[in-house]
Design a protein around this motif. Structure first.
Motif, PDB file in Angstrom:
ATOM      1  N   GLU A 170       3.872  32.421   2.826  1.00  0.00           N
ATOM      2  CA  GLU A 170       3.464  32.599   1.434  1.00  0.00           C
ATOM      3  C   GLU A 170       4.467  31.949   0.485  1.00  0.00           C
ATOM      4  OE1 GLU A 170       0.486  33.271   0.151  1.00  0.00           O
ATOM      5  OE2 GLU A 170       0.690  35.356  -0.487  1.00  0.00           O
ATOM      6  N   ASN A 171       5.743  32.055   0.786  1.00  0.00           N
ATOM      7  CA  ASN A 171       6.743  31.429  -0.072  1.00  0.00           C
ATOM      8  C   ASN A 171       6.715  29.911   0.055  1.00  0.00           C
ATOM      9  OD1 ASN A 171       8.987  33.306  -1.536  1.00  0.00           O
ATOM     10  ND2 ASN A 171       7.950  34.397   0.101  1.00  0.00           N
ATOM     11  N   THR A 172       6.396  29.398   1.226  1.00  0.00           N
ATOM     12  CA  THR A 172       6.271  27.953   1.408  1.00  0.00           C
ATOM     13  C   THR A 172       5.069  27.413   0.652  1.00  0.00           C
ATOM     14  OG1 THR A 172       7.239  28.193   3.615  1.00  0.00           O
ATOM     15  CG2 THR A 172       6.139  26.116   3.140  1.00  0.00           C
ATOM     16  N   THR A 174       3.624  28.695  -1.943  1.00  0.00           N
ATOM     17  CA  THR A 174       3.864  28.765  -3.389  1.00  0.00           C
ATOM     18  C   THR A 174       4.529  27.490  -3.895  1.00  0.00           C
ATOM     19  OG1 THR A 174       4.043  31.170  -3.329  1.00  0.00           O
ATOM     20  CG2 THR A 174       5.029  30.052  -5.215  1.00  0.00           C
ATOM     21  N   GLU A 201       0.374  33.157  -7.036  1.00  0.00           N
ATOM     22  CA  GLU A 201       1.273  33.005  -5.894  1.00  0.00           C
ATOM     23  C   GLU A 201       2.734  33.273  -6.258  1.00  0.00           C
ATOM     24  OE1 GLU A 201       0.540  32.914  -2.864  1.00  0.00           O
ATOM     25  OE2 GLU A 201      -1.610  32.609  -3.097  1.00  0.00           O
ATOM     26  N   GLY A 202       3.098  33.003  -7.493  1.00  0.00           N
ATOM     27  CA  GLY A 202       4.455  33.339  -7.904  1.00  0.00           C
ATOM     28  C   GLY A 202       4.697  34.836  -7.808  1.00  0.00           C
ATOM     29  N   HIS A 204       2.971  36.835  -5.827  1.00  0.00           N
ATOM     30  CA  HIS A 204       2.927  37.154  -4.393  1.00  0.00           C
ATOM     31  C   HIS A 204       4.253  36.851  -3.720  1.00  0.00           C
ATOM     32  CE1 HIS A 204      -1.747  36.520  -4.270  1.00  0.00           C
ATOM     33  NE2 HIS A 204      -1.365  37.415  -5.160  1.00  0.00           N
ATOM     34  N   SER A 205       4.853  35.744  -4.101  1.00  0.00           N
ATOM     35  CA  SER A 205       6.129  35.351  -3.504  1.00  0.00           C
ATOM     36  C   SER A 205       7.160  36.465  -3.675  1.00  0.00           C
ATOM     37  CB  SER A 205       6.627  34.054  -4.144  1.00  0.00           C
ATOM     38  OG  SER A 205       7.918  33.717  -3.695  1.00  0.00           O
ATOM     39  N   TRP A 208       6.241  39.581  -1.457  1.00  0.00           N
ATOM     40  CA  TRP A 208       6.554  39.477  -0.029  1.00  0.00           C
ATOM     41  C   TRP A 208       8.064  39.518   0.213  1.00  0.00           C
ATOM     42  CZ3 TRP A 208       2.975  40.664   3.235  1.00  0.00           C
ATOM     43  CH2 TRP A 208       1.628  40.387   2.960  1.00  0.00           C
ATOM     44  N   ILE A 209       8.828  38.879  -0.662  1.00  0.00           N
ATOM     45  CA  ILE A 209      10.291  38.936  -0.520  1.00  0.00           C
ATOM     46  C   ILE A 209      10.773  40.385  -0.638  1.00  0.00           C
ATOM     47  CG2 ILE A 209      12.482  38.363  -1.651  1.00  0.00           C
ATOM     48  CD1 ILE A 209      11.262  35.619  -2.316  1.00  0.00           C
ATOM     49  N   ASN A 284      12.313  25.256   1.384  1.00  0.00           N
ATOM     50  CA  ASN A 284      11.663  26.480   0.906  1.00  0.00           C
ATOM     51  C   ASN A 284      11.917  27.653   1.845  1.00  0.00           C
ATOM     52  OD1 ASN A 284      10.603  24.962  -1.183  1.00  0.00           O
ATOM     53  ND2 ASN A 284       8.684  24.556  -0.125  1.00  0.00           N
ATOM     54  N   PHE A 288      13.880  31.186   1.182  1.00  0.00           N
ATOM     55  CA  PHE A 288      13.304  32.501   1.457  1.00  0.00           C
ATOM     56  C   PHE A 288      14.289  33.373   2.228  1.00  0.00           C
ATOM     57  CE2 PHE A 288      11.475  35.212   4.721  1.00  0.00           C
ATOM     58  CZ  PHE A 288      10.814  36.138   3.947  1.00  0.00           C
TER      59      PHE A 288
END
Length: 308
Positions: A170-172, A174, A201-202, A204-205, A208-209, A284, A288
């Motif tokens: 998800e971070n990738t 984004t 997505e920002g 979401h990032s 998830w973090i 990325n 993370f």
């Protein structure tokens, strides 16, 4: 260290800013710009493709766009939402508090909406161009990477491995969407779709973090070590270009070029997607791991040294 008390829900922000509540339908326009970035498709740099002219280049970019959209749909509906829904419904092996589960449900809503928008826009493009998409892959790299990583850890740690894998991807994604939204060579409507996607997505990032931080802080050393040792297995599969190369071979076969030229192009595609330490995906992923705190764990840091 993330704690239950320090976790901040994004529910209020979602109510105000989620694209499902605030964005118009994006309509494809005829502006002469591209659907897909040239720099993301090495085929377009091949001398034979350059010599073939704009029509061949545009066909390659269009089909690459179709693949990207199809991949996004698979990623969001079959992978991210499977994990987010498990968390939201309290079926994850770790007991997350209500705020986390509520936020996870908002991710499910967002990702389904992104897939809906992607399907709508893809269909618009097919009608607008009169060019149908080639047969798409039915899986993406993550479709293989996650199950193969899960096979390498004991059953009690598999949900944790799934969480880490989804959070990494998800971070990738984004960062990829952000690059699309800034590309001045792309159609305004494509950038609009990507900008809308990025708006969610920002959020979401960060979700998830924070979820990984909370999870990592609450599991024991045996779990951390087992997961850390398996992360390189996941990353190796995730960073594979096998499916992309398979698609490119089908795309080359569909080009209106002499058979000998198509064979030449296909032969030159080996190694067209090198994953080096400076590749944006690696950058990325490294970011993370820093933000999530996983690199603070010495055994995990040592395990990841060979791939990052």
């Amino acid at each position: 260290m993330m704690t239950l008390q320090s976790y901040k829900s994004h529910a209020e922000s979602w109510e105000q800013r989620a694209t499902i509540r605030s964005r118009p339908r994006r309509i494809v326009e005829d502006d002469g710009l591209h659907y897909y970035p040239l720099e993301r498709q090495p085929l377009c740099a091949h001398p034979a493709i350059v010599d073939a002219g704009d029509a061949v280049r545009d066909f390659i970019l269009l089909q690459s766009f179709y693949k990207y959209i199809n991949d996004v749909i698979i990623f969001e509906t079959e992978i991210v939402n499977a994990t987010a829904l498990k968390i939201a419904r309290g079926r994850f092996a770790h007991d997350f508090p209500f705020a986390c589960r509520h936020d996870a449900m908002s991710v499910v809503i967002d990702e389904d909406y992104h897939a809906y928008v992607a399907m709508d826009y893809l269909r618009q493009v097919e009608v607008h161009t009169g060019v149908a998409a080639l047969a798409a892959n039915h899986e993406i790299e993550l479709s293989r990477a996650i199950p193969r990583a899960l096979e390498r850890v004991a059953p009690p740690y598999r949900d944790g491995m799934e969480l880490l894998a989804v959070a990494i991807s998800e971070n990738t994604v984004t960062a990829e969407v952000a690059a699309f939204s800034r590309d001045t060579t792309l159609k305004r409507s494509v950038k609009g779709v990507m900008s809308d996607h990025l708006a969610d997505e920002g959020r979401h990032s960060v979700f998830w973090i924070n979820l990984v931080k909370l999870y990592w802080s609450e599991i024991d050393e045996a779990a951390r070590s087992a997961l850390g040792e398996t992360l390189p297995v996941f990353l190796k599969e995730y960073l594979s270009a096998e499916l992309q190369l398979a698609f490119d071979r089908r795309l080359i076969d569909a080009l209106d070029l002499p058979a000998a030229t198509r064979r030449e192009i296909a032969g030159d595609m080996v190694g067209a997607y090198p994953i080096t330490s400076q590749h944006p995906m690696i950058v990325n992923i490294r970011n993370f791991f820093k933000l999530s705190g996983l690199l603070d764990h010495a055994p995990t840091r040592a395990a990841l040294a060979s791939v990052l």
